[in-house]
Write an enzyme that holds these catalytic residues in place. Structure first.
Site, PDB file in Angstrom:
ATOM      1  N   HIS A 116      -4.735  -3.558   8.752  1.00 55.79           N
ATOM      2  CA  HIS A 116      -5.015  -5.020   8.790  1.00 55.79           C
ATOM      3  C   HIS A 116      -3.644  -5.575   9.127  1.00 55.79           C
ATOM      4  O   HIS A 116      -2.639  -5.036   9.241  1.00 55.79           O
ATOM      5  CB  HIS A 116      -5.485  -5.594   7.299  1.00 55.79           C
ATOM      6  CG  HIS A 116      -4.595  -5.357   6.404  1.00 55.79           C
ATOM      7  ND1 HIS A 116      -4.170  -4.189   5.483  1.00 55.79           N
ATOM      8  CD2 HIS A 116      -3.353  -6.388   5.866  1.00 55.79           C
ATOM      9  CE1 HIS A 116      -3.054  -4.509   4.845  1.00 55.79           C
ATOM     10  NE2 HIS A 116      -2.900  -5.506   5.085  1.00 55.79           N
ATOM     11  N   HIS A 175       2.019  -8.702  11.666  1.00 59.18           N
ATOM     12  CA  HIS A 175       1.981  -7.044  12.107  1.00 59.18           C
ATOM     13  C   HIS A 175       1.191  -6.220  11.442  1.00 59.18           C
ATOM     14  O   HIS A 175       0.504  -6.712  10.381  1.00 59.18           O
ATOM     15  CB  HIS A 175       3.622  -6.590  11.741  1.00 59.18           C
ATOM     16  CG  HIS A 175       3.584  -6.529  10.045  1.00 59.18           C
ATOM     17  ND1 HIS A 175       4.423  -7.497   9.367  1.00 59.18           N
ATOM     18  CD2 HIS A 175       3.325  -5.551   9.258  1.00 59.18           C
ATOM     19  CE1 HIS A 175       4.512  -7.141   8.185  1.00 59.18           C
ATOM     20  NE2 HIS A 175       4.145  -6.179   7.878  1.00 59.18           N
TER      21      HIS A 175
END
Ligand code: AMP
Length: 264
Positions: free
Chosen positions: A206, A118
């Site tokens: 990220h 995620h």
């Protein structure tokens, strides 16, 4: 209660959880004898909780139960670890990248694969049980005006958590930054209503893909050029795989519940 089609409670797992149930491992607190050798045969009565400095909610963390990771917050009844993110389904290119990285990093670094991919849009914060519904409604209000958008993965980068107890290899998001930043600003408004900490002032969006214990930034940064050249090659070989996400909804993970916040 929530706008139709705009938010859904995805899943409630974890069996017979009562409303105030704490997500996470159950701990059986067995009564023990005091081991004080001066009273070998006497069993002492337990100290009434109001006189004891041990709270019934105290939880002794056993890092062996979760691969050596150390809790960054106290495990307490009614406290729900929560975060909001963009989920990602791993594909073959990513799996091959993970296999390649493990061969590059020094052997003494025990690198583990992240198990739910995620992109975080909040830190992991602690929500009181009674705040869940109003918090979810607040997030929905702040998010509902955002259009769906695209984010694209760029290069690998090394991250360390604030406590410096874990180091991560992530793939940074190279485009879609402005949309992510606006969403984070809005999520920060919701968080502040509950006096919860905002996301990083200077976010580096990220997707973490692997992690290891301790602060290994220096060693992993030394490996980055090689890691990134492999990533470039894999992006070419697996060019059918999605190295991007079309973001249609955000996922809220609140204890053992999951909420989808749909974009327009
Ligand atoms: P995540 O996979 O989202 O949990 O991120 C892994 C780690 O990156 C977290 O423990 C964060 O503390 C850390 N991190 C360090 N600097 C940043 C930053 N500027 N933006 C986002 N995450 C960061």
């Amino acid at each position: 209660m929530f706008g139709k089609g705009s938010l859904s409670l995805l899943e409630e797992y974890g069996g017979d959880s009562s409303d105030e149930e704490v997500p996470g491992p159950r701990v059986s607190v067995k009564r023990t004898y005091d081991s004080d050798s001066s009273y070998p045969s006497k069993r002492r009565l337990p100290v009434p909780s109001q006189f004891s400095n041990k709270n019934e909610n105290d939880y002794v963390d056993d890092p062996l139960l979760h691969e050596g990771r150390v809790r960054s917050f106290a495990h307490e009844r009614g406290n729900w670890p929560s975060y909001i993110c963009i989920p990602f389904e791993a594909h073959m290119g990513l799996q091959n990248f993970l296999l390649a990285i493990k061969k590059i990093v020094p052997e003494y670094i025990e690198l583990k694969q992240c198990n739910d991919f995620h992109i975080s849009l909040t830190k992991t914060v602690i929500l009181r049980y009674i705040w869940i519904t109003p918090f979810v409604q607040s997030v929905q209000e702040y998010i509902k005006c955002f259009n769906k958008f695209m984010i694209v993965f760029g290069n690998a980068k090394v991250y360390c958590n604030e406590e410096k107890t874990r180091t991560f290899i992530g793939i940074e998001i190279k485009s879609g930054y402005d949309s992510l930043l606006k969403i984070v600003e809005n999520l920060n408004h919701s968080l502040s209503e509950y006096k919860l900490p905002p996301f990083y002032e200077d976010p580096s969006f990220h997707m973490s893909i692997a992690w290891c214990l301790g602060d290994r930034q220096s060693e992993l940064n030394d490996c980055l050029p090689e890691i990134n050249s492999i990533l470039e090659t894999l992006k070419e070989i697996h060019n059918d795989d999605n190295w991007y996400i079309f973001v249609e909804y955000l996922l809220g993970k609140i204890g053992n519940k999951q909420f989808q916040f749909h974009l327009r």
